[in-house]
Design a protein around this motif. Sequence first.
Motif, PDB file in Angstrom:
ATOM      1  N   ASP A 212       0.830  -1.201   0.000  1.00 32.82           N
ATOM      2  CA  ASP A 212       0.000   0.000   0.000  1.00 32.82           C
ATOM      3  C   ASP A 212       0.866   1.252   0.000  1.00 32.82           C
ATOM      4  O   ASP A 212       0.520   2.273  -0.612  1.00 32.82           O
ATOM      5  CB  ASP A 212      -0.932  -0.001   1.215  1.00 32.82           C
ATOM      6  N   ASP A 213       2.009   1.202   0.684  1.00 27.71           N
ATOM      7  CA  ASP A 213       2.943   2.319   0.643  1.00 27.71           C
ATOM      8  C   ASP A 213       3.457   2.549  -0.781  1.00 27.71           C
ATOM      9  O   ASP A 213       3.665   3.693  -1.210  1.00 27.71           O
ATOM     10  CB  ASP A 213       4.127   2.062   1.573  1.00 27.71           C
ATOM     11  N   ALA A 214       3.650   1.452  -1.517  1.00 29.96           N
ATOM     12  CA  ALA A 214       4.105   1.587  -2.901  1.00 29.96           C
ATOM     13  C   ALA A 214       3.043   2.303  -3.742  1.00 29.96           C
ATOM     14  O   ALA A 214       3.369   3.097  -4.626  1.00 29.96           O
ATOM     15  CB  ALA A 214       4.425   0.215  -3.483  1.00 29.96           C
ATOM     16  N   LEU A 215       1.777   2.021  -3.462  1.00 28.85           N
ATOM     17  CA  LEU A 215       0.705   2.715  -4.178  1.00 28.85           C
ATOM     18  C   LEU A 215       0.714   4.207  -3.847  1.00 28.85           C
ATOM     19  O   LEU A 215       0.551   5.055  -4.730  1.00 28.85           O
ATOM     20  CB  LEU A 215      -0.648   2.101  -3.829  1.00 28.85           C
ATOM     21  N   GLY A 320       6.621  -5.858  -4.945  1.00 31.29           N
ATOM     22  CA  GLY A 320       5.397  -6.385  -5.541  1.00 31.29           C
ATOM     23  C   GLY A 320       4.342  -5.308  -5.723  1.00 31.29           C
ATOM     24  O   GLY A 320       3.675  -5.237  -6.758  1.00 31.29           O
ATOM     25  N   GLY A 321       4.190  -4.453  -4.710  1.00 29.88           N
ATOM     26  CA  GLY A 321       3.237  -3.357  -4.821  1.00 29.88           C
ATOM     27  C   GLY A 321       3.633  -2.371  -5.906  1.00 29.88           C
ATOM     28  O   GLY A 321       2.785  -1.878  -6.656  1.00 29.88           O
ATOM     29  N   TRP A 322       4.935  -2.067  -5.996  1.00 31.33           N
ATOM     30  CA  TRP A 322       5.417  -1.167  -7.041  1.00 31.33           C
ATOM     31  C   TRP A 322       5.124  -1.735  -8.423  1.00 31.33           C
ATOM     32  O   TRP A 322       4.666  -1.023  -9.324  1.00 31.33           O
ATOM     33  CB  TRP A 322       6.919  -0.949  -6.874  1.00 31.33           C
ATOM     34  N   TRP A 323       5.346  -3.018  -8.601  1.00 32.71           N
ATOM     35  CA  TRP A 323       5.135  -3.636  -9.911  1.00 32.71           C
ATOM     36  C   TRP A 323       3.653  -3.622 -10.286  1.00 32.71           C
ATOM     37  O   TRP A 323       3.297  -3.301 -11.421  1.00 32.71           O
ATOM     38  CB  TRP A 323       5.674  -5.065  -9.914  1.00 32.71           C
ATOM     39  N   ARG A 324       2.796  -3.938  -9.327  1.00 29.87           N
ATOM     40  CA  ARG A 324       1.354  -4.000  -9.634  1.00 29.87           C
ATOM     41  C   ARG A 324       0.769  -2.617  -9.897  1.00 29.87           C
ATOM     42  O   ARG A 324      -0.240  -2.503 -10.594  1.00 29.87           O
ATOM     43  CB  ARG A 324       0.608  -4.686  -8.493  1.00 29.87           C
TER      44      ARG A 324
END
Length: 356
Positions: A212-215, A320-324
């Motif tokens: 979620d932080d990546a989002l 994983g979050g960054w990639w998605r």
Amino acid sequence: MISIVVPTLGRPSLATLLDALSGQLAELPEVELLLVDDRPDDTGELAVPGTLAAYTKVLTGRGAGPAAARNLGWREARGRWVAFLDDDVVPAPDWARRLRDDLGVADRVGGVQGAVVVPLPAGRRPTDWERATAGLAEGRWITADMAYRRAALAAVGGFDERFPRAYREDAELAHRVRLAGWDLVRGRRQVTHPVRPESRWVSLRTQRGNADDALLRRLYGRTWRTQLDLPPGRRTRHVAVTAAGVIALAGLALRAVDRSRRRRRVLGVVAGAAALGWAAGTAEFTRVRVAPGPRSPDEVSTMLATSALIPPLAVVHWVGGWWRTRTVPTGAPVTADGLATTGGGSPRSPRTPEPA
């Protein structure tokens, strides 16, 4: 009218919350209680005390998480104010009366937060999990107890449903509400948030929040923590410790198969230096977590094990979050109808598909 929205997974704590509200809602001139049953399967009806039946409407959620459940609740609400409560808090005996007083604010105020109290054990230092829960008492605009004007929610499109967990979705909403020109203030009402029992490995599970932080990083850029009033994290240190561990393992693996004595010597030095860096970083992280705690054998052993596992898990979830979310359009909150909205709430572009 005031609408109270409680998303729930049907946990036993819901009964405690409803018991605490029984007898209080009569103090409000017009009120409704909306329970959003967000359990993913059909496990029977929610039990509502008879004293609350006249005020209560039960909505069926989609099992898509708290952001989606709260959106369903406030869109069904009839009140000018929507007060969100988590299903594991206990309102104080005067909560309803103080809520009424808290909402008597200027027209520019779009949200009023209640105070959250986390009781900690007496006679010993709190565990790592207890301290993490106690952090809610210092949280800003958390929906454990947060009331918004319905107009403010409508103006920004509500909660962004790309946040699937009870993590960051409330801070992100508050940021957009303030960007839309509303003020947020603290009120005087109070809820208690008990520390629920958890597995000793709970700190590993919570690392999923790094996705979620990546989002948030995708939506708001490098300064996302400052913009959302969030405390600094340890991601840089986690990356360094994880990199040191990977280099140490890779160096040892290459050394085992390389036949050149010179290269084996170099690989051994590199692997040894990286291993020392990993050990130093892991020891520092363990010390930071053990020092304020009870330092019991069970707590210390748990901190030792999880402090070694948290850095790589945090990095994996972040990547994983960054990639998605690499193709997510910036600044576009997602609504329940699958549309991204502007600050005024009008459709702007199709929703980015959910990651598989």
